[in-house]
Enzyme design. Sequence first.
Site, short mmCIF file in Angstrom:
data_model
loop_
_atom_site.label_atom_id
_atom_site.label_comp_id
_atom_site.label_asym_id
_atom_site.label_seq_id
_atom_site.Cartn_x
_atom_site.Cartn_y
_atom_site.Cartn_z
N ASP A 212 -27.87 5.15 2.20
CA ASP A 212 -27.45 3.88 1.63
C ASP A 212 -27.88 2.80 2.63
O ASP A 212 -27.29 2.66 3.71
CB ASP A 212 -25.93 3.91 1.43
CG ASP A 212 -25.35 2.54 1.08
OD1 ASP A 212 -26.09 1.54 1.11
OD2 ASP A 212 -24.14 2.49 0.79
N LYS B 100 -28.38 -8.94 -0.35
CA LYS B 100 -28.00 -8.81 1.06
C LYS B 100 -29.21 -9.03 1.97
O LYS B 100 -29.12 -8.93 3.18
CB LYS B 100 -27.41 -7.43 1.32
CG LYS B 100 -26.06 -7.20 0.63
CD LYS B 100 -25.47 -5.89 1.03
CE LYS B 100 -24.37 -5.43 0.10
NZ LYS B 100 -23.12 -6.18 0.23
N1 PLP Z 1 -23.22 0.20 0.28
C1 PLP Z 1 -22.89 -0.61 1.31
C2 PLP Z 1 -22.91 -0.06 2.70
C3 PLP Z 1 -22.53 -1.94 1.06
O1 PLP Z 1 -22.20 -2.75 2.06
C4 PLP Z 1 -22.52 -2.41 -0.28
C5 PLP Z 1 -22.09 -3.79 -0.59
O2 PLP Z 1 -21.30 -4.38 0.11
C6 PLP Z 1 -22.89 -1.53 -1.29
C7 PLP Z 1 -23.24 -0.24 -0.98
C8 PLP Z 1 -22.94 -1.98 -2.72
O3 PLP Z 1 -24.00 -2.87 -2.87
P1 PLP Z 1 -24.21 -3.71 -4.21
O4 PLP Z 1 -22.89 -4.36 -4.49
O5 PLP Z 1 -25.28 -4.67 -3.86
O6 PLP Z 1 -24.60 -2.73 -5.26
#
Ligand code: PLP
Length: 414
Positions: free
Chosen positions: A208, A234
Site C-alpha cells: 500500500d 496524496k
Molecule cells: N492506505 C493508506 C496508508 C492511507 O493513508 C490511505 C488514506 O489515508 C489509504 C490507504 C486510502 O487511500 P484513499 O482514500 O486515497 O483510497
Amino acid sequence: MTDTAVQAAPFDLEKIRADFPVLKQMVHGKPLVYLDNAATTQKPWAVIDRVHKFDSEEYGTVRRGAYFLSEGSTRMYDEARKKVAGLLGTPDPNEIIFTSGTTQAINLVAHSFGKAFVKEGDEIIISNIEHHANTVPWQVCCEERGAKLKVIPVNDRGELILEEYEKLLNPRTKIVAVNHVSNALGTVNPIRQIIEMAHKVGARVLIDGAQSTPHMQLDVKALDCDFYTFSGHKMYGPSGIGGLYGRMELLKEMPPYVTGGDMIQQVTIEKTTYNPPPSRFEAGTPPISQVIGLGAAVDYLQGLGLDKIADYEHSLLEYGTRKLSEIPEIRIIGTAREKASILSFVSDVIHPHDVVTLLDQDGIACRGGHHCAQPTMQRYQVPATTRASVSFYNKYEELDALAESLRKAIKLFS
Ligand code: PLP
C-alpha cells in the site's frame, strides 16, 4: 526563532510555495499552516492549469471516438499512464491500472487475486499498523474464500517485528499486504526484506503506497513487488484518481473486478471475452480529466526530484520531532528508526479533537482521530492521536508555530 543548524530546502522554497495558491490564504487572521498532507495534499498551478486547459479546450472521451478531440484525449490519457509507470519504475505502462485510489486498488486485488488464487485453508498476512483500506478488503476476502487472516505485530516504536513475521509465513500464505509508510505512525517498513521473505514461501506481496509515492523515489521492479498502490490526491494531483501497479504475469491470470463497457473483446448474450490488462480492469468511462491532472502532478514531483523531496521532508520531520519532544505534556506515538513525513502524538492533558480545534484557531490544519487505523490505536491503547504531516512546501517556521500553538492549548487545559 528557528535553529540555524537545520538543512535548508534544496529548492527555492518561496518559489515552490507560490506554486500552491491555497497556501497564500489567512485562516482566522493567521497565515495558513497546512500540516494535513497525509490526508490529502494541495495542488500546484501546474495541475490546476493543466486540468483547466484540458476541460476547457481538449476534453473528449477516450478509446472510442475516431475524431480529433477523442483521439487527442486518448493520446493524453495514455501519456499519463506512461508517466505514472515511469514514476513507479516499470517500463511497461500496461502494468498500471487506474482506479479511484488506493482503496479501490486494494479492493480490486483482494477481490480478483482472491478469486483466482485464494482457496479454503489459505492464509493472508497484513500488519498491525494498516489503514482500514488494507485491512477490511482482506477480512472480506478471507470470509468469502475460507482463508485465515494473520497479523504481523509491531514493537513499541511502531516497527514490524520481522522475527514474528517469519513465523507467520508458510506455503499456505497466498499474499502479504502491508503499507510502505504507515499513515498513523509514519513508520517506513522494510518492504524489500518483507517481499523477499514472502517470495521464499511462494507468497505474493501487495504494498500500500498511499503514503510513500509522494515522498520517496520508487522502483517497483527493483523491489520485486507484485502489487503497489497509489492515490492521486496524496501526491498533489486530483482526487478520484489513483491506481495500481501489478506484475503483468499475475494481472493476466486475474478476472475482472468491475465489468461493463470498455473492458471487453466481444460480447454475445451467451458469453463475454475480456480485454488484456489494463483495460480488463478499467470498465466504464474513466475519470479522464483526473488522469490528465495526475500526469501533471507526476511531472511536478519529478521536476522537483523525489530524492530532494525525501531529504528535505526528513529534515522537517526531525525538526518537528525535536520541537514536540521539548513539550513535557506531549508523547509521540510512533518512534520508528525509519520514518517519513508523519508526527503522531497524544497528551494526557487534552484530547486530540480539542487539540485540532485549538490549532485551527491559529490557522494550523492538523488531523485528530484514529486515522482509519483503529487496530493501530488499540495496539498503543489510545483512542486517537493528533497527526501533523509535512510536505516539501512546509517550512521550519510552521513547525515552530505548531509547537507554540500546542503549548498554548495545553496551558489552557492544564
Ligand atoms: N492506505 C493508506 C496508508 C492511507 O493513508 C490511505 C488514506 O489515508 C489509504 C490507504 C486510502 O487511500 P484513499 O482514500 O486515497 O483510497
